[in-house]
Design a protein around this motif. Sequence first.
Motif, PDB file in Angstrom:
ATOM      1  N   ARG A  64       0.835  -1.215   0.000  1.00 13.08           N
ATOM      2  CA  ARG A  64       0.000   0.000   0.000  1.00 13.08           C
ATOM      3  C   ARG A  64       0.861   1.253   0.000  1.00 13.08           C
ATOM      4  NH1 ARG A  64      -2.706  -2.632   4.030  1.00 13.08           N
ATOM      5  NH2 ARG A  64      -1.835  -1.219   5.594  1.00 13.08           N
ATOM      6  N   LEU A  65       1.878   1.262   0.848  1.00 12.62           N
ATOM      7  CA  LEU A  65       2.747   2.438   0.925  1.00 12.62           C
ATOM      8  C   LEU A  65       3.566   2.602  -0.350  1.00 12.62           C
ATOM      9  CD1 LEU A  65       3.769   2.195   4.647  1.00 12.62           C
ATOM     10  CD2 LEU A  65       2.472   4.046   3.589  1.00 12.62           C
ATOM     11  N   ASP A  66       4.092   1.502  -0.864  1.00 15.81           N
ATOM     12  CA  ASP A  66       4.842   1.563  -2.129  1.00 15.81           C
ATOM     13  C   ASP A  66       3.985   2.165  -3.236  1.00 15.81           C
ATOM     14  OD1 ASP A  66       7.173   0.490  -1.142  1.00 15.81           O
ATOM     15  OD2 ASP A  66       6.831  -1.516  -1.935  1.00 15.81           O
ATOM     16  N   ALA A  67       2.734   1.741  -3.303  1.00 14.38           N
ATOM     17  CA  ALA A  67       1.840   2.240  -4.351  1.00 14.38           C
ATOM     18  C   ALA A  67       1.623   3.744  -4.211  1.00 14.38           C
ATOM     19  CB  ALA A  67       0.504   1.505  -4.309  1.00 14.38           C
ATOM     20  N   ARG A  68       1.477   4.217  -2.991  1.00 13.70           N
ATOM     21  CA  ARG A  68       1.249   5.649  -2.787  1.00 13.70           C
ATOM     22  C   ARG A  68       2.488   6.475  -3.102  1.00 13.70           C
ATOM     23  NH1 ARG A  68      -2.048   6.535   2.644  1.00 13.70           N
ATOM     24  NH2 ARG A  68      -2.321   8.593   1.705  1.00 13.70           N
ATOM     25  N   ILE A  69       3.649   5.973  -2.726  1.00 11.33           N
ATOM     26  CA  ILE A  69       4.897   6.695  -3.008  1.00 11.33           C
ATOM     27  C   ILE A  69       5.164   6.691  -4.509  1.00 11.33           C
ATOM     28  CG2 ILE A  69       7.377   6.790  -2.572  1.00 11.33           C
ATOM     29  CD1 ILE A  69       5.599   7.373  -0.081  1.00 11.33           C
ATOM     30  N   ALA A  70       4.996   5.536  -5.154  1.00 14.40           N
ATOM     31  CA  ALA A  70       5.206   5.463  -6.606  1.00 14.40           C
ATOM     32  C   ALA A  70       4.216   6.370  -7.337  1.00 14.40           C
ATOM     33  CB  ALA A  70       5.068   4.013  -7.087  1.00 14.40           C
ATOM     34  N   ALA A  71       2.991   6.473  -6.820  1.00 16.84           N
ATOM     35  CA  ALA A  71       1.997   7.356  -7.446  1.00 16.84           C
ATOM     36  C   ALA A  71       2.458   8.809  -7.398  1.00 16.84           C
ATOM     37  CB  ALA A  71       0.638   7.200  -6.773  1.00 16.84           C
ATOM     38  N   LEU A  72       3.109   9.198  -6.321  1.00 20.05           N
ATOM     39  CA  LEU A  72       3.657  10.557  -6.242  1.00 20.05           C
ATOM     40  C   LEU A  72       4.685  10.782  -7.342  1.00 20.05           C
ATOM     41  CD1 LEU A  72       4.292  13.331  -4.945  1.00 20.05           C
ATOM     42  CD2 LEU A  72       5.895  12.096  -3.434  1.00 20.05           C
ATOM     43  N   PHE A  73       5.591   9.826  -7.503  1.00 18.61           N
ATOM     44  CA  PHE A  73       6.615   9.980  -8.542  1.00 18.61           C
ATOM     45  C   PHE A  73       6.003   9.932  -9.943  1.00 18.61           C
ATOM     46  CE2 PHE A  73       9.434   8.703  -4.998  1.00 18.61           C
ATOM     47  CZ  PHE A  73      10.260   9.813  -5.021  1.00 18.61           C
ATOM     48  N   ARG A  74       5.016   9.070 -10.152  1.00 21.11           N
ATOM     49  CA  ARG A  74       4.324   9.032 -11.451  1.00 21.11           C
ATOM     50  C   ARG A  74       3.637  10.357 -11.751  1.00 21.11           C
ATOM     51  NH1 ARG A  74       3.500   4.037 -10.383  1.00 21.11           N
ATOM     52  NH2 ARG A  74       1.492   4.249  -9.355  1.00 21.11           N
ATOM     53  N   ARG A  75       3.012  10.924 -10.739  1.00 17.56           N
ATOM     54  CA  ARG A  75       2.360  12.225 -10.919  1.00 17.56           C
ATOM     55  C   ARG A  75       3.392  13.284 -11.298  1.00 17.56           C
ATOM     56  NH1 ARG A  75       0.678  16.743  -7.781  1.00 17.56           N
ATOM     57  NH2 ARG A  75       1.478  15.907  -5.819  1.00 17.56           N
ATOM     58  N   GLY A  76       4.538  13.246 -10.651  1.00 17.70           N
ATOM     59  CA  GLY A  76       5.603  14.181 -11.001  1.00 17.70           C
ATOM     60  C   GLY A  76       6.088  13.997 -12.428  1.00 17.70           C
ATOM     61  N   GLN A  77       6.130  12.752 -12.886  1.00 19.28           N
ATOM     62  CA  GLN A  77       6.519  12.475 -14.273  1.00 19.28           C
ATOM     63  C   GLN A  77       5.449  12.976 -15.234  1.00 19.28           C
ATOM     64  OE1 GLN A  77       7.044   8.253 -13.611  1.00 19.28           O
ATOM     65  NE2 GLN A  77       9.285   8.440 -13.739  1.00 19.28           N
ATOM     66  N   GLU A  78       4.205  12.692 -14.932  1.00 21.20           N
ATOM     67  CA  GLU A  78       3.108  13.104 -15.812  1.00 21.20           C
ATOM     68  C   GLU A  78       2.974  14.620 -15.903  1.00 21.20           C
ATOM     69  OE1 GLU A  78      -0.157  11.025 -14.037  1.00 21.20           O
ATOM     70  OE2 GLU A  78       0.536   9.074 -14.808  1.00 21.20           O
ATOM     71  N   GLU A  79       3.293  15.310 -14.827  1.00 23.33           N
ATOM     72  CA  GLU A  79       3.207  16.772 -14.820  1.00 23.33           C
ATOM     73  C   GLU A  79       4.465  17.427 -15.378  1.00 23.33           C
ATOM     74  OE1 GLU A  79       2.035  18.124 -10.914  1.00 23.33           O
ATOM     75  OE2 GLU A  79       0.217  16.897 -10.946  1.00 23.33           O
ATOM     76  N   GLY A  80       5.448  16.608 -15.746  1.00 22.17           N
ATOM     77  CA  GLY A  80       6.650  17.126 -16.389  1.00 22.17           C
ATOM     78  C   GLY A  80       7.773  17.558 -15.467  1.00 22.17           C
ATOM     79  N   GLY A  81       7.634  17.328 -14.177  1.00 23.17           N
ATOM     80  CA  GLY A  81       8.668  17.748 -13.242  1.00 23.17           C
ATOM     81  C   GLY A  81       9.745  16.707 -12.977  1.00 23.17           C
ATOM     82  N   PHE A  82       9.393  15.432 -13.105  1.00 25.46           N
ATOM     83  CA  PHE A  82      10.338  14.354 -12.807  1.00 25.46           C
ATOM     84  C   PHE A  82      10.714  13.620 -14.083  1.00 25.46           C
ATOM     85  CE2 PHE A  82       8.457  13.662  -8.275  1.00 25.46           C
ATOM     86  CZ  PHE A  82       9.045  14.830  -7.839  1.00 25.46           C
ATOM     87  N   ARG A  83      11.914  13.102 -14.087  1.00 22.87           N
ATOM     88  CA  ARG A  83      12.429  12.350 -15.228  1.00 22.87           C
ATOM     89  C   ARG A  83      11.553  11.137 -15.517  1.00 22.87           C
ATOM     90  NH1 ARG A  83      18.742  11.529 -13.993  1.00 22.87           N
ATOM     91  NH2 ARG A  83      18.377   9.969 -15.604  1.00 22.87           N
TER      92      ARG A  83
END
Length: 184
Positions: A113-132
């Motif tokens: 559950r925690l992994d999914a929430r943390i990965a979702a944060l990074f995915r959101r950052g990727q989708e919004e163009g801020g993260f690689r």
Amino acid sequence: MTVDREQVLRSAATLLSRRATATMDEVAKAAGIGRATLHRHFAGRDALVRALEELGLREFEAAVESARLHEGDPADALRRLVTASTPATGLLGFLISENQLFEGEHVNEGWDRLDARIAALFRRGQEEGGFRVDLSASWLAEALYGLISAGAWSVHSGRLAANDYQYMTTELLLGGCTRRSVKE
């Protein structure tokens, strides 16, 4: 005498993060209780580690909740997460490196559950163009866990001031995952 179970667990995490092979006698001594008292609360090392896991999952889940990962800029959300999880850094550092928690048929679903929430944060950052986007969101989550563990060890051993932990952890991770502009 009433035993503060949570304090015993924190003492155990501090000792075990430095000396993974510490005996139950050494854990009891570090917690300021007798071995018999320790065994009344935790039947053995496995029970102790599982209790540490439950406490760590509860505290990390609370940190994730308070960090509001779905709100605002993903980089700011990551900073909030590191700040919110700082009180549990030593415990999380121990748990992240405790292999027995991630093997076999009894893996706690809380980690997923925690992994999914943390990965979702990074995915959101990727989708919004801020993260690689060339680094997977799950790898970035693992990198965060590794930095939490390294930071906990560094603070504990005196190589990093506790006041610098949050800044150094977030800035090192963000420095590696932030998308850079391509010069034309």
